[in-house]
Design a protein around this motif. Structure first.
Motif, PDB file in Angstrom:
ATOM      1  N   VAL A 198      47.110  11.231  55.942  1.00  0.00           N
ATOM      2  CA  VAL A 198      46.215  12.689  56.415  1.00  0.00           C
ATOM      3  C   VAL A 198      46.468  13.853  55.502  1.00  0.00           C
ATOM      4  CG1 VAL A 198      45.778  14.641  58.517  1.00  0.00           C
ATOM      5  CG2 VAL A 198      45.358  12.363  58.837  1.00  0.00           C
ATOM      6  N   CYS A 199      47.768  14.133  55.292  1.00  0.00           N
ATOM      7  CA  CYS A 199      48.693  15.346  54.774  1.00  0.00           C
ATOM      8  C   CYS A 199      48.029  15.198  53.009  1.00  0.00           C
ATOM      9  CB  CYS A 199      50.116  15.291  55.084  1.00  0.00           C
ATOM     10  SG  CYS A 199      50.638  15.486  56.060  1.00  0.00           S
ATOM     11  N   LYS A 200      48.175  14.450  52.859  1.00  0.00           N
ATOM     12  CA  LYS A 200      47.866  13.948  51.197  1.00  0.00           C
ATOM     13  C   LYS A 200      46.377  14.175  50.598  1.00  0.00           C
ATOM     14  CE  LYS A 200      51.055   9.952  49.985  1.00  0.00           C
ATOM     15  NZ  LYS A 200      51.320   8.751  49.546  1.00  0.00           N
ATOM     16  N   THR A 201      45.632  13.803  52.247  1.00  0.00           N
ATOM     17  CA  THR A 201      43.929  13.448  52.499  1.00  0.00           C
ATOM     18  C   THR A 201      43.677  15.928  52.101  1.00  0.00           C
ATOM     19  OG1 THR A 201      43.650  12.247  53.073  1.00  0.00           O
ATOM     20  CG2 THR A 201      41.523  13.102  53.033  1.00  0.00           C
ATOM     21  N   ILE A 202      43.979  16.060  52.416  1.00  0.00           N
ATOM     22  CA  ILE A 202      44.419  17.491  53.006  1.00  0.00           C
ATOM     23  C   ILE A 202      44.979  18.425  51.434  1.00  0.00           C
ATOM     24  CG2 ILE A 202      44.506  19.722  53.815  1.00  0.00           C
ATOM     25  CD1 ILE A 202      45.116  17.912  56.436  1.00  0.00           C
ATOM     26  N   GLU A 203      45.917  18.345  50.771  1.00  0.00           N
ATOM     27  CA  GLU A 203      46.381  18.445  49.516  1.00  0.00           C
ATOM     28  C   GLU A 203      45.235  17.875  49.048  1.00  0.00           C
ATOM     29  OE1 GLU A 203      50.119  18.579  47.243  1.00  0.00           O
ATOM     30  OE2 GLU A 203      50.107  16.964  48.720  1.00  0.00           O
ATOM     31  N   GLN A 204      44.753  17.186  48.520  1.00  0.00           N
ATOM     32  CA  GLN A 204      44.226  15.974  47.529  1.00  0.00           C
ATOM     33  C   GLN A 204      42.783  17.051  47.433  1.00  0.00           C
ATOM     34  OE1 GLN A 204      43.362  12.581  47.784  1.00  0.00           O
ATOM     35  NE2 GLN A 204      45.747  11.916  46.790  1.00  0.00           N
ATOM     36  N   SER A 205      42.014  17.555  48.304  1.00  0.00           N
ATOM     37  CA  SER A 205      40.843  18.066  49.042  1.00  0.00           C
ATOM     38  C   SER A 205      41.450  19.516  48.047  1.00  0.00           C
ATOM     39  CB  SER A 205      40.401  17.664  50.196  1.00  0.00           C
ATOM     40  OG  SER A 205      39.315  19.299  49.857  1.00  0.00           O
ATOM     41  N   ALA A 206      42.573  20.125  48.422  1.00  0.00           N
ATOM     42  CA  ALA A 206      42.826  21.563  47.913  1.00  0.00           C
ATOM     43  C   ALA A 206      42.650  21.557  46.940  1.00  0.00           C
ATOM     44  CB  ALA A 206      43.983  21.634  49.165  1.00  0.00           C
ATOM     45  N   LYS A 207      43.304  21.019  46.594  1.00  0.00           N
ATOM     46  CA  LYS A 207      43.134  20.951  44.166  1.00  0.00           C
ATOM     47  C   LYS A 207      42.002  20.702  44.294  1.00  0.00           C
ATOM     48  CE  LYS A 207      48.517  18.894  44.103  1.00  0.00           C
ATOM     49  NZ  LYS A 207      49.362  17.621  43.848  1.00  0.00           N
ATOM     50  N   LEU A 208      40.799  19.950  44.323  1.00  0.00           N
ATOM     51  CA  LEU A 208      39.309  19.774  43.555  1.00  0.00           C
ATOM     52  C   LEU A 208      38.604  20.960  43.618  1.00  0.00           C
ATOM     53  CD1 LEU A 208      38.513  15.478  45.504  1.00  0.00           C
ATOM     54  CD2 LEU A 208      38.857  17.107  42.687  1.00  0.00           C
ATOM     55  N   ARG A 209      38.595  21.707  45.767  1.00  0.00           N
ATOM     56  CA  ARG A 209      38.372  22.937  45.468  1.00  0.00           C
ATOM     57  C   ARG A 209      39.062  24.043  44.637  1.00  0.00           C
ATOM     58  NH1 ARG A 209      38.338  23.734  51.668  1.00  0.00           N
ATOM     59  NH2 ARG A 209      37.397  25.827  51.702  1.00  0.00           N
ATOM     60  N   GLY A 210      39.954  24.291  45.231  1.00  0.00           N
ATOM     61  CA  GLY A 210      41.077  24.937  44.347  1.00  0.00           C
ATOM     62  C   GLY A 210      41.315  25.869  44.936  1.00  0.00           C
ATOM     63  N   THR A 211      40.695  26.352  46.149  1.00  0.00           N
ATOM     64  CA  THR A 211      40.366  27.332  46.778  1.00  0.00           C
ATOM     65  C   THR A 211      41.351  26.938  48.684  1.00  0.00           C
ATOM     66  OG1 THR A 211      38.344  27.678  47.826  1.00  0.00           O
ATOM     67  CG2 THR A 211      39.406  28.862  45.621  1.00  0.00           C
ATOM     68  N   ALA A 250      45.727  25.665  54.017  1.00  0.00           N
ATOM     69  CA  ALA A 250      47.355  25.788  53.769  1.00  0.00           C
ATOM     70  C   ALA A 250      47.914  24.005  53.403  1.00  0.00           C
ATOM     71  CB  ALA A 250      47.687  26.386  53.991  1.00  0.00           C
ATOM     72  N   LYS A 251      48.968  23.683  52.746  1.00  0.00           N
ATOM     73  CA  LYS A 251      49.577  22.917  52.408  1.00  0.00           C
ATOM     74  C   LYS A 251      49.906  22.502  54.023  1.00  0.00           C
ATOM     75  CE  LYS A 251      52.087  20.920  49.835  1.00  0.00           C
ATOM     76  NZ  LYS A 251      53.153  20.872  48.215  1.00  0.00           N
ATOM     77  N   ARG A 252      49.928  20.541  54.527  1.00  0.00           N
ATOM     78  CA  ARG A 252      50.383  20.446  55.542  1.00  0.00           C
ATOM     79  C   ARG A 252      51.388  19.424  55.349  1.00  0.00           C
ATOM     80  NH1 ARG A 252      45.631  23.181  56.282  1.00  0.00           N
ATOM     81  NH2 ARG A 252      44.938  24.235  58.155  1.00  0.00           N
ATOM     82  N   ASN A 253      52.587  19.384  56.428  1.00  0.00           N
ATOM     83  CA  ASN A 253      53.672  18.502  55.781  1.00  0.00           C
ATOM     84  C   ASN A 253      54.018  16.993  57.524  1.00  0.00           C
ATOM     85  OD1 ASN A 253      55.516  18.822  59.144  1.00  0.00           O
ATOM     86  ND2 ASN A 253      55.533  21.312  57.620  1.00  0.00           N
ATOM     87  N   ILE A 254      53.699  16.180  56.739  1.00  0.00           N
ATOM     88  CA  ILE A 254      54.306  15.357  58.017  1.00  0.00           C
ATOM     89  C   ILE A 254      54.748  14.902  59.537  1.00  0.00           C
ATOM     90  CG2 ILE A 254      54.906  12.451  58.562  1.00  0.00           C
ATOM     91  CD1 ILE A 254      54.682  12.193  55.076  1.00  0.00           C
ATOM     92  N   ASN A 255      56.124  16.435  59.297  1.00  0.00           N
ATOM     93  CA  ASN A 255      56.192  16.385  60.533  1.00  0.00           C
ATOM     94  C   ASN A 255      55.317  17.170  61.314  1.00  0.00           C
ATOM     95  OD1 ASN A 255      58.485  15.412  60.011  1.00  0.00           O
ATOM     96  ND2 ASN A 255      59.783  16.638  59.309  1.00  0.00           N
ATOM     97  N   TYR A 256      54.520  17.740  60.455  1.00  0.00           N
ATOM     98  CA  TYR A 256      53.668  18.527  61.416  1.00  0.00           C
ATOM     99  C   TYR A 256      52.986  18.097  62.556  1.00  0.00           C
ATOM    100  CZ  TYR A 256      50.904  23.262  62.853  1.00  0.00           C
ATOM    101  OH  TYR A 256      50.212  24.124  63.782  1.00  0.00           O
ATOM    102  N   ILE A 257      51.975  17.558  61.432  1.00  0.00           N
ATOM    103  CA  ILE A 257      50.636  16.422  61.757  1.00  0.00           C
ATOM    104  C   ILE A 257      50.999  15.384  62.706  1.00  0.00           C
ATOM    105  CG2 ILE A 257      49.275  14.831  61.121  1.00  0.00           C
ATOM    106  CD1 ILE A 257      48.480  17.381  60.295  1.00  0.00           C
ATOM    107  N   GLU A 258      52.936  15.018  62.835  1.00  0.00           N
ATOM    108  CA  GLU A 258      53.095  14.097  64.198  1.00  0.00           C
ATOM    109  C   GLU A 258      53.269  14.947  65.216  1.00  0.00           C
ATOM    110  OE1 GLU A 258      55.132  10.890  61.132  1.00  0.00           O
ATOM    111  OE2 GLU A 258      56.148  12.279  62.094  1.00  0.00           O
ATOM    112  N   GLN A 259      53.446  16.029  65.113  1.00  0.00           N
ATOM    113  CA  GLN A 259      53.403  16.895  66.591  1.00  0.00           C
ATOM    114  C   GLN A 259      52.621  17.038  66.971  1.00  0.00           C
ATOM    115  OE1 GLN A 259      52.674  19.916  66.883  1.00  0.00           O
ATOM    116  NE2 GLN A 259      53.556  20.434  69.149  1.00  0.00           N
TER     117      GLN A 259
END
Length: 222
Positions: A49-62, A65-74
């Protein structure tokens, strides 16, 4: 390759609690999607989930915000997340955040895996997480900030309307979540009054003047 059209079904047995969609392909193959409230069994997907969010952000350029694994797990452990799966393959995700002691709720981190975009899954995920948030926090106003036009359209269909940032949570903890966004400097330079994101707000469940259940089809098809 994926079929072009799908039939969406709501499983009646879980209507009151963790309702979810099962999406069957038009040709009735074994391909089947599930969109449901995430549980501990889905913790293994947090990193993806975190990697997909980050990759999408890079492609869009805007935005995004990045999420970390612990936050998503919580979020998964607390029952505040919705996940979409194709058998055991992760294809989409969204989670719930609460602010100002439950006065505000946000549906955040909406993402669909690249190979599964364009099939209406984002709207189905957002519809489920929106109704899950309204049922879990009936007195909370639901809001979001986004630079994504498709997300704005989905939000509008659910009852959101554009608002100024002054109508959003003023809690510093909320705005700190934007620090990893590339546009954070724009936000801070404008004293959190304006950014590239659009603020959107929907009334709480107890304030709703109309029924949104038509967005979820309960009719079964054969």
């Amino acid at each position: 390759s994926l079929p072009v059209r799908y039939l969406f079904h709501l499983r009646q047995s879980t209507l009151r609690t963790a309702r979810y969609f099962i999406v069957y392909s038009k040709n009735l193959s074994k391909m089947k999607f599930e969109i449901k409230v995430a549980t501990d069994t889905h913790l293994k997907y947090a990193e993806e989930v975190c990697k997909t969010i980050e990759q999408s952000a890079k492609l869009r350029g805007t935005g995004i915000a990045k999420r970390n694994i612990n936050y998503i797990e919580q979020k998964i452990k607390s029952g505040n997340a919705v996940i979409a799966l194709l058998k055991n393959t992760f294809i989409g995700f969204c989670y719930i955040e609460t602010w100002e002691h439950g006065k505000y709720v946000a549906n955040s981190g909406l993402i669909v895996a690249p190979n599964f975009r364009g099939y209406g899954l984002a709207k189905k995920i957002k519809s489920l997480v929106f109704n899950h948030a309204r049922n879990k926090f009936p007195n909370a106003k639901i809001f979001g900030i986004t630079t994504s036009l498709p997300v704005m359209k989905i939000n509008s269909s659910l009852g959101y309307h554009p608002v100024t940032f002054s109508e959003l949570p003023q809690d510093d903890a909320f705005w700190k979540t934007c620090r990893s966004c590339p546009n954070f400097d724009i936000l801070t330079r404008n004293n959190r009054k304006i950014c590239l994101c659009t603020g959107m707000l929907a009334p709480s469940k107890n304030q709703m003047e109309y029924d949104l259940t038509y967005l979820i089809s309960e009719k079964k098809h054969s």
